[in-house]
Scaffold this active site. Structure first.
Site, PDB file in Angstrom:
ATOM      1  N   LYS A 125     -24.113 -19.152 -11.410  1.00 36.92           N
ATOM      2  CA  LYS A 125     -23.935 -18.440 -12.674  1.00 36.92           C
ATOM      3  C   LYS A 125     -23.393 -19.423 -13.696  1.00 36.92           C
ATOM      4  O   LYS A 125     -22.810 -20.454 -13.342  1.00 36.92           O
ATOM      5  CB  LYS A 125     -22.959 -17.281 -12.508  1.00 36.92           C
ATOM      6  CG  LYS A 125     -23.136 -16.178 -13.526  1.00 36.92           C
ATOM      7  CD  LYS A 125     -24.359 -15.329 -13.262  1.00 36.92           C
ATOM      8  CE  LYS A 125     -24.472 -14.190 -14.258  1.00 36.92           C
ATOM      9  NZ  LYS A 125     -25.630 -13.310 -13.980  1.00 36.92           N
ATOM     10  N   ASP A 165     -28.610 -13.673 -19.442  1.00 39.62           N
ATOM     11  CA  ASP A 165     -27.616 -12.655 -19.102  1.00 39.62           C
ATOM     12  C   ASP A 165     -27.156 -12.095 -20.445  1.00 39.62           C
ATOM     13  O   ASP A 165     -27.869 -12.236 -21.457  1.00 39.62           O
ATOM     14  CB  ASP A 165     -26.460 -13.276 -18.288  1.00 39.62           C
ATOM     15  CG  ASP A 165     -25.555 -12.235 -17.641  1.00 39.62           C
ATOM     16  OD1 ASP A 165     -25.932 -11.687 -16.609  1.00 39.62           O
ATOM     17  OD2 ASP A 165     -24.459 -11.959 -18.193  1.00 39.62           O
TER      18      ASP A 165
END
Length: 450
Positions: A125, A165
């Site tokens: 991430k 995201d």
């Protein structure tokens, strides 16, 4: 329990002041107790100790120049958590709330989510504490170019493949890809969520929301029920929420809410999807403008929310889809949902329910789809985009959507069968965590101490 407790204490020393990360780790480790107690090999190989520490943490400054000629500086992150199953895969988040703890919690969750898809992808991430809201296209381009000037060294189509995201859509992916291509001279599938003009996949934009609804559908079907006619609460008004609402309508349900940071819309006859898309995808304005087009709808300002939770969860309905952000659904919210007759929750966001809220859902034995299982459709379709890039093909919308349905059904079956194996057939948190852990842990053992 001492083993898990000692792991959390160690993390608090090695990764101080990262509350969301501790929460994610503790939630997973608590549900792993049955398998840890019966399989000494995981302790022997120090799998937990290795799994909670990222393989690599990259932090860097991101200097850029705003439209007034002023130099701005943000902080960028990429946490490459675990590559036992394949190249690191996970989104980039641009939001003022981003810090090391947020990125580590998201990266840790991504390990298990990606494992559940059955696809060859590891967990990672990244992001930055940059806020795209209110910025011009030029400012966003300069920020994205500066961000990738550092990150490009660590990513690649068989190494680490970031996606979008919160705050990172096709525009931001485009600017980053262009700079990556300029720096490396390579035109490859290094980023997913690309425009359909140059390597993107159909269904990618819709995938997380669609998958979240498919997961709810499979949970209900296992109980002999359907989505048809169910009134649904949806939080958020971004990509995930919009396409959750779209798929709910397609399957005969009635979504009656959406929300953003300014407040909640409650439209008793059903959210008008066309208006929502116009406000959020085209005009990019606050949701309070929804009532201008639909005066019969009600807007609840965030300032009027109950002190112990969120107004969106206090409206009577049968299904709930938290699609906004982490910890948006409190214990009090969960109790209110149960009292109002909720029969299922499917999480479109990452860790949107607090641990106390999760316990309420599990105790009530409703259909509860945890985020790492229910929202895995996004990363699964990202991998399908990687596959199309690698083979230089473009699959049809129907073909990708069908693959997404199969992946979500397999995730549900894997989680539910594992839950039943360990004596708690209603507990998909336990099922998803153990199923994902077992796959990654066994791969780590086979690959040695690395």
């Amino acid at each position: 329990m001492t083993y898990i407790h000692d792991t959390i204490v160690r993390l608090q020393k090695t990764s101080p002041a990262q509350a969301e990360f501790y929460q994610a780790v503790e939630e997973v480790l608590d549900s792993l107790q049955p398998i840890l107690e019966t399989n000494e090999k995981y302790k022997k190989h120090a799998i937990i100790e290795r799994m909670v520490e990222p393989e690599r943490q990259i932090m860097f400054r991101v200097p850029w120049v705003d439209d007034q000629g002023n130099v701005q500086v943000n902080k960028g992150y990429r946490i490459e958590f675990n590559s036992a199953l394949g190249p690191y895969k996970g989104g980039l988040r641009f939001h003022p709330s981003v810090n090391a703890g947020i990125i580590k919690f998201l990266g840790f969750e991504q390990i298990f989510k990606n494992a559940l898809t059955g696809l060859p992808i590891g967990g990672g991430k990244g992001g930055a504490n940059f806020d795209p809201k209110g910025k011009s296209d030029g400012e966003i381009m300069r920020f994205c170019q500066s961000f990738i000037n550092e990150l490009y060294r660590y990513i690649g189509p068989t190494k680490d493949v970031p996606a979008g995201d919160i705050g990172v859509g096709a525009r931001e992916i485009g600017y980053m890809f262009g700079q990556y291509k300029r720096l490396t001279g390579n035109y490859d599938g290094v980023l997913t969520g690309k425009s359909l003009l140059w390597g993107g996949s159909l269904v990618r934009k819709e995938a997380t929301g669609y998958g979240c609804v498919y997961f709810a559908q499979y949970m209900l079907e296992a109980k002999g029920d359907t989505l048809a006619g169910k009134r649904c609460l949806v939080s958020g008004a971004g990509n995930v929420a919009i396409y959750t609402i779209e798929k709910l309508y397609q399957l005969g349900a009635i979504p009656v809410t959406c929300s953003d940071s300014s407040g909640t819309i409650y439209h008793e006859t059903g959210i008008n999807l066309e208006t929502l898309k116009e406000l959020k995808e085209v005009r990019k304005v606050r949701l309070n403008e929804y009532v201008t087009a639909h005066p019969e709808a009600k807007f609840i300002p965030a300032a009027d929310y109950p002190a112990d939770g969120n107004a969106v969860w206090r409206i009577p309905a049968q299904l709930a889809f938290p699609c906004a952000t982490q910890n948006e659904l409190s214990e009090a919210d969960a109790k209110a949902l149960i009292a109002n007759g909720i029969i299922g929750v499917s999480e479109g966001a990452n860790m949107p329910s607090t641990q106390d809220a999760v316990e309420v859902f599990l105790d009530a034995k409703i259909c509860y789809g945890p985020g790492k299982a229910a929202n895995a459709g996004g990363v699964a379709t990202s991998q399908l985009e990687m596959a199309q890039n690698a083979s230089m093909q473009r699959w049809s919308f129907e073909e990708v959507d069908e693959k997404l349905k199969v992946i979500m059904k397999n995730i549900f079956l894997n989680a539910s069968e594992t839950a039943a194996e360990f004596g708690e057939p209603h507990n998909l948190v336990l099922g998803a965590n153990i199923a994902g852990f077992r796959k990654v842990a066994d791969a780590m053992i086979e690959q040695g101490v690395v």
